[in-house]
Motif scaffolding. Structure first.
Motif, PDB file in Angstrom:
ATOM      1  N   SER A 231       0.853  -1.193   0.000  1.00  0.00           N
ATOM      2  CA  SER A 231       0.000   0.000   0.000  1.00  0.00           C
ATOM      3  C   SER A 231       0.886   1.239   0.000  1.00  0.00           C
ATOM      4  CB  SER A 231      -0.892  -0.009   1.244  1.00  0.00           C
ATOM      5  OG  SER A 231      -1.458   1.257   1.497  1.00  0.00           O
ATOM      6  N   ALA A 232       0.292   2.363  -0.402  1.00  0.00           N
ATOM      7  CA  ALA A 232       1.023   3.632  -0.330  1.00  0.00           C
ATOM      8  C   ALA A 232       1.281   4.019   1.118  1.00  0.00           C
ATOM      9  CB  ALA A 232       0.244   4.728  -1.044  1.00  0.00           C
ATOM     10  N   ASP A 233       0.518   3.447   2.033  1.00  0.00           N
ATOM     11  CA  ASP A 233       0.698   3.711   3.459  1.00  0.00           C
ATOM     12  C   ASP A 233       1.569   2.606   4.058  1.00  0.00           C
ATOM     13  OD1 ASP A 233       0.413   3.793   6.278  1.00  0.00           O
ATOM     14  OD2 ASP A 233      -1.538   4.778   6.093  1.00  0.00           O
TER      15      ASP A 233
ATOM     16  N   PHE B 278       2.219   1.733   7.027  1.00  0.00           N
ATOM     17  CA  PHE B 278       1.593   0.999   8.132  1.00  0.00           C
ATOM     18  C   PHE B 278       0.640  -0.078   7.613  1.00  0.00           C
ATOM     19  CE2 PHE B 278      -1.994   0.381  11.030  1.00  0.00           C
ATOM     20  CZ  PHE B 278      -1.312  -0.140  12.137  1.00  0.00           C
ATOM     21  N   VAL B 279      -0.151   0.286   6.601  1.00  0.00           N
ATOM     22  CA  VAL B 279      -1.083  -0.682   6.022  1.00  0.00           C
ATOM     23  C   VAL B 279      -0.308  -1.847   5.415  1.00  0.00           C
ATOM     24  CG1 VAL B 279      -2.842  -1.056   4.242  1.00  0.00           C
ATOM     25  CG2 VAL B 279      -2.865   1.039   5.611  1.00  0.00           C
ATOM     26  N   THR B 280       0.792  -1.533   4.744  1.00  0.00           N
ATOM     27  CA  THR B 280       1.626  -2.588   4.162  1.00  0.00           C
ATOM     28  C   THR B 280       2.155  -3.514   5.246  1.00  0.00           C
ATOM     29  OG1 THR B 280       2.293  -1.164   2.319  1.00  0.00           O
ATOM     30  CG2 THR B 280       3.703  -3.075   2.803  1.00  0.00           C
TER      31      THR B 280
ATOM     32  N   TYR C 252      -9.266  -4.769   3.894  1.00  0.00           N
ATOM     33  CA  TYR C 252      -8.333  -4.357   2.838  1.00  0.00           C
ATOM     34  C   TYR C 252      -7.919  -5.565   1.993  1.00  0.00           C
ATOM     35  CZ  TYR C 252      -3.912  -2.868   0.706  1.00  0.00           C
ATOM     36  OH  TYR C 252      -2.888  -2.609  -0.175  1.00  0.00           O
TER      37      TYR C 252
END
Length: 361
Positions: free
Chosen positions: A63-65, A67-69, A150
């Motif tokens: 992800s671009a984030d 933290f999400v990655t 997600y």
């Protein structure tokens, strides 16, 4: 879910060449699953597909984030058996396993499975998953739920690239997963047979996704409709058999063969198949009567009662009946393979039936 035998982090993907192990002479065993690949070409194809799935899984959750990655890769990197991608890879052997859509199809199945694990851990208040802290314990329940969402979204995105049929099948499978979870949460309705209810929950929660995995292997490799349907029927039945065999291992194993301390379900009051059979028994012998008395008390948090119930269950007619049920499902799964041509891929699928029957004693 079918995640009883956990491959610890650091053992790669759990397949031969990536942390798996050799089986019988001249064969290759995939992880802890008991699937034997006797043909070098089939072995190379299946393991190559699974290696590609590992790479694409990590890329697909990025992800671009940051933290999400990190949160989305948490369970990917913790390992696992990759049971569902394996069935996609084996199903693809009945068409063209090198077809471009086979690997993305396997990624869709594993992403969907991983998403359910994030949600399951929240519902079960689990602290550990695959030998690592669960996402909900490492972060929060809210984060775990959202990361699961997600992953479902990423699976849907990849399905869209595979075409409308993939989207339709993945959505219907997801609906079955949700129905199964609701049924498990609500419990049997008034007048409903608890055993029939339990078997339906397993078919919905576990069998459905494994059925779609095997179907995807046939569908996206260009296998015939007859072969694809046979693979789907096999997948659903073998998925139920594998989950039921985990139920038995929780009772019968003297080790952590099932990936958790024996009797864990019993201690937590989870009504698995041997327990349901014991509760429904009308046997009048002293051991059966005593077992029903103990099971009626609910979760067995008392160590002495837990040990007594575990010992009684191991010697009970209920456990024998549960073993017969597992073998029946394994043989039914084998029968589902009848339309498929004889060869190493079919023998690999049959070997899983043998393994499930053997592992339950």
């Amino acid at each position: 879910m079918v995640d009883g035998v956990v491959i610890p982090a650091g053992e790669g993907s759990g397949v031969v060449g990536s942390g798996g192990r050799r089986g019988r002479a001249g064969t290759s065993q995939i992880g802890a699953l008991g699937v034997y690949l006797a043909d070098p070409r089939v072995e190379a194809s299946v393991l190559g597909l699974l290696d590609s799935v590992e790479v694409d899984l990590r890329a697909s959750v990025a992800s671009a984030d940051p933290f999400v990655t990190e949160a989305a890769r948490h369970l990917v990197e913790a390992g696992g058996k990759r049971f569902r991608p394996m069935l996609v890879a084996l199903g693809a052997q009945f068409g063209d396993p090198a077809a471009a859509q086979v690997v993305p199809a396997a990624v869709v199945m594993e992403l969907t499975h991983l998403a359910t694990l994030y949600h399951d851990d929240v519902m079960d208040e689990a602290a550990v998953r695959r030998g690592a802290p669960s996402a909900n314990s490492r972060w929060t329940n809210s984060v775990a739920i959202l990361v699961g969402d997600y992953l479902f979204a990423r699976a849907a995105d990849i399905s869209a690239e595979l075409g409308p049929e993939a989207v339709r099948l993945q959505a219907r499978t997801f609906a079955r997963l949700v129905h199964g979870q609701i049924a498990e949460t609500v419990g049997p309705r008034a007048g409903e047979d608890p055993v029939a209810h339990y078997l339906n929950v397993i078919a919905e929660k576990t069998g459905s996704l494994i059925a779609t995995s095997a179907r995807f292997g046939g569908l996206f490799s260009g296998a015939t409709v007859e072969h694809t349907e046979a693979l789907a029927g096999y997948g659903e039945t073998i998925g139920v058999a594998f989950q039921l065999s985990d139920d038995l291992l929780d009772i019968a194993s003297e080790s952590v063969q099932s990936g958790k301390t024996p009797g864990t379900d019993l201690r937590e009051g989870v009504p698995t198949l041997p327990v349901l059979y014991a509760r429904a028994s009308d046997d009048s012998d002293a051991a059966s009567v005593r077992l029903r008395e103990i099971l009626a008390t609910g979760p067995l948090v008392d160590d002495a009662l837990h040990a007594e119930a575990l010992g009684l269950l191991r010697e009970s007619p209920a456990l024998k009946r549960a073993r017969e049920t597992v073998r029946s499902y394994a043989e039914d799964a084998r029968a589902q393979l009848a339309p498929l041509p004889q060869g190493p891929a079919r023998r690999a699928l049959e070997s899983l039936c043998d393994h499930i029957a053997d592992r339950t004693g």
